[in-house]
Design a protein around this motif. Structure first.
Motif, PDB file in Angstrom:
ATOM      1  N   VAL A 143      31.092 -55.987  29.811  1.00 11.38           N
ATOM      2  CA  VAL A 143      31.938 -54.994  30.475  1.00 11.38           C
ATOM      3  C   VAL A 143      31.133 -54.583  31.704  1.00 11.38           C
ATOM      4  O   VAL A 143      30.035 -54.041  31.578  1.00 11.38           O
ATOM      5  N   ILE A 144      31.641 -54.907  32.882  1.00  9.93           N
ATOM      6  CA  ILE A 144      30.918 -54.576  34.123  1.00  9.93           C
ATOM      7  C   ILE A 144      31.611 -53.370  34.763  1.00  9.93           C
ATOM      8  O   ILE A 144      32.782 -53.438  35.136  1.00  9.93           O
ATOM      9  N   VAL A 145      30.854 -52.289  34.862  1.00 11.65           N
ATOM     10  CA  VAL A 145      31.452 -51.009  35.278  1.00 11.65           C
ATOM     11  C   VAL A 145      31.032 -50.629  36.701  1.00 11.65           C
ATOM     12  O   VAL A 145      29.860 -50.753  37.055  1.00 11.65           O
ATOM     13  N   TYR A 146      32.007 -50.181  37.493  1.00 13.74           N
ATOM     14  CA  TYR A 146      31.677 -49.523  38.752  1.00 13.74           C
ATOM     15  C   TYR A 146      32.460 -48.224  38.824  1.00 13.74           C
ATOM     16  O   TYR A 146      33.380 -47.994  38.035  1.00 13.74           O
ATOM     17  N   ASP A 147      32.049 -47.378  39.766  1.00 15.03           N
ATOM     18  CA  ASP A 147      32.688 -46.077  39.946  1.00 15.03           C
ATOM     19  C   ASP A 147      33.570 -46.198  41.194  1.00 15.03           C
ATOM     20  O   ASP A 147      33.059 -46.525  42.277  1.00 15.03           O
ATOM     21  N   ILE A 148      34.881 -45.968  41.047  1.00 17.21           N
ATOM     22  CA  ILE A 148      35.790 -46.186  42.189  1.00 17.21           C
ATOM     23  C   ILE A 148      35.478 -45.259  43.370  1.00 17.21           C
ATOM     24  O   ILE A 148      35.908 -45.498  44.482  1.00 17.21           O
ATOM     25  N   SER A 149      34.681 -44.200  43.117  1.00 18.11           N
ATOM     26  CA  SER A 149      34.346 -43.283  44.214  1.00 18.11           C
ATOM     27  C   SER A 149      32.954 -43.584  44.802  1.00 18.11           C
ATOM     28  O   SER A 149      32.405 -42.782  45.536  1.00 18.11           O
ATOM     29  N   ASP A 150      32.412 -44.758  44.448  1.00 22.10           N
ATOM     30  CA  ASP A 150      31.067 -45.108  44.916  1.00 22.10           C
ATOM     31  C   ASP A 150      31.007 -46.595  45.278  1.00 22.10           C
ATOM     32  O   ASP A 150      30.910 -47.456  44.416  1.00 22.10           O
ATOM     33  N   ARG A 151      31.089 -46.857  46.601  1.00 24.30           N
ATOM     34  CA  ARG A 151      31.142 -48.264  47.059  1.00 24.30           C
ATOM     35  C   ARG A 151      29.907 -49.062  46.648  1.00 24.30           C
ATOM     36  O   ARG A 151      30.001 -50.241  46.322  1.00 24.30           O
ATOM     37  N   SER A 152      28.733 -48.412  46.651  1.00 24.31           N
ATOM     38  CA  SER A 152      27.525 -49.182  46.326  1.00 24.31           C
ATOM     39  C   SER A 152      27.574 -49.690  44.878  1.00 24.31           C
ATOM     40  O   SER A 152      27.040 -50.747  44.564  1.00 24.31           O
ATOM     41  N   SER A 153      28.246 -48.937  44.009  1.00 26.17           N
ATOM     42  CA  SER A 153      28.335 -49.389  42.606  1.00 26.17           C
ATOM     43  C   SER A 153      29.235 -50.620  42.493  1.00 26.17           C
ATOM     44  O   SER A 153      29.053 -51.458  41.612  1.00 26.17           O
ATOM     45  N   PHE A 154      30.190 -50.738  43.427  1.00 28.65           N
ATOM     46  CA  PHE A 154      31.062 -51.929  43.434  1.00 28.65           C
ATOM     47  C   PHE A 154      30.257 -53.150  43.878  1.00 28.65           C
ATOM     48  O   PHE A 154      30.408 -54.244  43.323  1.00 28.65           O
ATOM     49  N   ALA A 155      29.385 -52.934  44.874  1.00 28.96           N
ATOM     50  CA  ALA A 155      28.545 -54.045  45.355  1.00 28.96           C
ATOM     51  C   ALA A 155      27.647 -54.546  44.219  1.00 28.96           C
ATOM     52  O   ALA A 155      27.459 -55.752  44.046  1.00 28.96           O
ATOM     53  N   LEU A 156      27.132 -53.614  43.428  1.00 27.91           N
ATOM     54  CA  LEU A 156      26.264 -54.018  42.310  1.00 27.91           C
ATOM     55  C   LEU A 156      27.074 -54.762  41.242  1.00 27.91           C
ATOM     56  O   LEU A 156      26.625 -55.783  40.705  1.00 27.91           O
ATOM     57  N   ALA A 157      28.278 -54.256  40.963  1.00 31.69           N
ATOM     58  CA  ALA A 157      29.143 -54.921  39.976  1.00 31.69           C
ATOM     59  C   ALA A 157      29.423 -56.357  40.414  1.00 31.69           C
ATOM     60  O   ALA A 157      29.384 -57.295  39.609  1.00 31.69           O
ATOM     61  N   LYS A 158      29.669 -56.519  41.710  1.00 31.35           N
ATOM     62  CA  LYS A 158      29.951 -57.851  42.267  1.00 31.35           C
ATOM     63  C   LYS A 158      28.745 -58.769  42.045  1.00 31.35           C
ATOM     64  O   LYS A 158      28.893 -59.914  41.596  1.00 31.35           O
ATOM     65  N   ALA A 159      27.551 -58.251  42.340  1.00 32.73           N
ATOM     66  CA  ALA A 159      26.328 -59.050  42.178  1.00 32.73           C
ATOM     67  C   ALA A 159      26.138 -59.446  40.708  1.00 32.73           C
ATOM     68  O   ALA A 159      25.758 -60.581  40.405  1.00 32.73           O
ATOM     69  N   LEU A 160      26.426 -58.515  39.808  1.00 29.38           N
ATOM     70  CA  LEU A 160      26.277 -58.809  38.371  1.00 29.38           C
ATOM     71  C   LEU A 160      27.248 -59.907  37.947  1.00 29.38           C
ATOM     72  O   LEU A 160      26.883 -60.828  37.219  1.00 29.38           O
ATOM     73  N   ILE A 161      28.495 -59.804  38.422  1.00 31.33           N
ATOM     74  CA  ILE A 161      29.500 -60.809  38.056  1.00 31.33           C
ATOM     75  C   ILE A 161      29.108 -62.180  38.604  1.00 31.33           C
ATOM     76  O   ILE A 161      29.220 -63.192  37.912  1.00 31.33           O
ATOM     77  N   TYR A 162      28.615 -62.212  39.841  1.00 29.58           N
ATOM     78  CA  TYR A 162      28.187 -63.497  40.424  1.00 29.58           C
ATOM     79  C   TYR A 162      27.049 -64.089  39.597  1.00 29.58           C
ATOM     80  O   TYR A 162      26.982 -65.282  39.391  1.00 29.58           O
ATOM     81  N   ARG A 163      26.159 -63.202  39.111  1.00 30.29           N
ATOM     82  CA  ARG A 163      25.034 -63.685  38.293  1.00 30.29           C
ATOM     83  C   ARG A 163      25.548 -64.267  36.968  1.00 30.29           C
ATOM     84  O   ARG A 163      25.105 -65.328  36.535  1.00 30.29           O
ATOM     85  N   ILE A 164      26.496 -63.566  36.352  1.00 29.20           N
ATOM     86  CA  ILE A 164      27.025 -64.030  35.056  1.00 29.20           C
ATOM     87  C   ILE A 164      27.808 -65.334  35.224  1.00 29.20           C
ATOM     88  O   ILE A 164      27.731 -66.228  34.388  1.00 29.20           O
ATOM     89  N   ARG A 165      28.532 -65.438  36.319  1.00 33.44           N
ATOM     90  CA  ARG A 165      29.371 -66.616  36.556  1.00 33.44           C
ATOM     91  C   ARG A 165      28.643 -67.753  37.276  1.00 33.44           C
ATOM     92  O   ARG A 165      29.256 -68.762  37.600  1.00 33.44           O
ATOM     93  N   LYS A 166      27.330 -67.560  37.531  1.00 30.31           N
ATOM     94  CA  LYS A 166      26.543 -68.584  38.216  1.00 30.31           C
ATOM     95  C   LYS A 166      26.583 -69.874  37.392  1.00 30.31           C
ATOM     96  O   LYS A 166      26.374 -69.826  36.172  1.00 30.31           O
ATOM     97  N   PRO A 167      26.852 -71.035  38.043  1.00 24.27           N
ATOM     98  CA  PRO A 167      26.913 -72.264  37.256  1.00 24.27           C
ATOM     99  C   PRO A 167      25.602 -72.515  36.531  1.00 24.27           C
ATOM    100  O   PRO A 167      24.533 -72.214  37.050  1.00 24.27           O
ATOM    101  N   GLN A 168      25.688 -73.048  35.321  1.00 22.07           N
ATOM    102  CA  GLN A 168      24.492 -73.334  34.519  1.00 22.07           C
ATOM    103  C   GLN A 168      23.631 -74.387  35.195  1.00 22.07           C
ATOM    104  O   GLN A 168      24.159 -75.339  35.777  1.00 22.07           O
TER     105      GLN A 168
END
Ligand SMILES: Nc1nc2c(ncn2[C@@H]2O[C@H](COP(=O)(O)OP(=O)(O)OP(=O)(O)O)[C@@H](O)[C@H]2O)c(=O)[nH]1
Length: 236
Positions: A112-137
């Motif tokens: 569960v990747i959480v960001y705060d809709i009132s905090d843009r920097s938290s969205f950038a971090l969520a994006k980075a986490l998702i890219y890391r999780i979805r990184k090809p093996q």
């Protein structure tokens, strides 16, 4: 004060606090089909603990101690199936030092990747986490199934100070093959529950897919062995 609140939550949930060492030991234990391991990750103060506690107790406590990581246990019945759920809620320190997510990727069946809709920097971090999780093996494996992920825009009650649009969250989720929702841990119980159920159902679907690939893999191996050794025996 914060520690007292954490203690109260712990009493309600029967959760366990783990040192990093304990947690690492646990990761390598063999999982059973009805054991589900879920990691709740995201930026600082995005509401990871609030969402977890809301799901587990239906309560919103407001302030949570954030100086140690927790694994909460819950037994639940979904579509007639008994499940043992473990939810990992990290502390900010552990997230900072473990951005590689190597341990989490080994341990968790879903995120569960959480960001705060009132905090843009938290969205950038969520994006980075998702890219890391979805990184090809690095070593592609036919039996590999991508972990289930849901992107959650929390604090929807703060829409008047919104910094991240619904479309942005939805677009990122579509692009990275994740589920998506916006909600408020502070104000919504049912929506939080539905969000956790969605990710748990995705994990169960992945389990079935893995099992199917495993059994078709062993059937083809048996066929191969039979072809090679069976023929040899005949020629002797
Ligand atoms: N308005 C609003 N506040 C929220 C919501 N969810 C959490 N909060 C508040 O946001 C703050 C952080 O919540 P936590 O649940 O501790 O967030 P966290 O991501 O676990 O925090 P760390 O582990 O310390 O990074 C607290 O003050 C919560 O009361 C929400 O849906 N709406």
């Amino acid at each position: 004060m914060r520690a007292a609140i954490k203690k109260e939550v712990k009493n309600i949930l029967g959760s366990s606090q783990h040192s990093s060492k304990d947690w690492i030991k646990q990761k390598w234990q063999k999982s059973k089909m009805n054991d589900i391991k879920l990691a709740v990750l995201g930026g600082e103060r995005t509401g990871k603990s609030a969402l977890t506690v809301r799901f587990l107790t239906k309560r919103f406590i407001g302030e949570y101690a954030s100086n140690f990581e927790s694994i909460y246990n819950k037994h639940l019945c979904l579509d007639g199936k008994q499940l043992n759920l473990e939810i990992y809620d990290p502390c900010p320190q552990s997230q900072k030092t473990k951005f590689s997510l190597t341990s989490e990727l080994h341990w968790a069946d879903g995120f569960v990747i959480v960001y705060d809709i009132s905090d843009r920097s938290s969205f950038a971090l969520a994006k980075a986490l998702i890219y890391r999780i979805r990184k090809p093996q690095s070593t592609p494996c036919k039996r590999f199934v991508e972990p289930a992920v849901i992107l959650v825009g929390n604090k929807q009650d703060l829409s008047h100070v919104r910094e991240v649009g619904w479309e942005e969250g939805h677009g990122l989720a579509l692009d990275r093959h994740c589920q998506f929702c916006e909600l408020s841990a502070a104000e919504q119980t049912l929506e939080v529950e539905m969000m956790f159920i969605r990710i748990i159902k995705d994990i169960l679907t992945n389990f079935k897919l893995k099992e199917k690939r495993r059994s078709s893999g062993s059937k083809s191996m048996a066929k191969l062995i039979n072809n090679v050794f069976g023929k040899r025996r005949k020629s002797v």
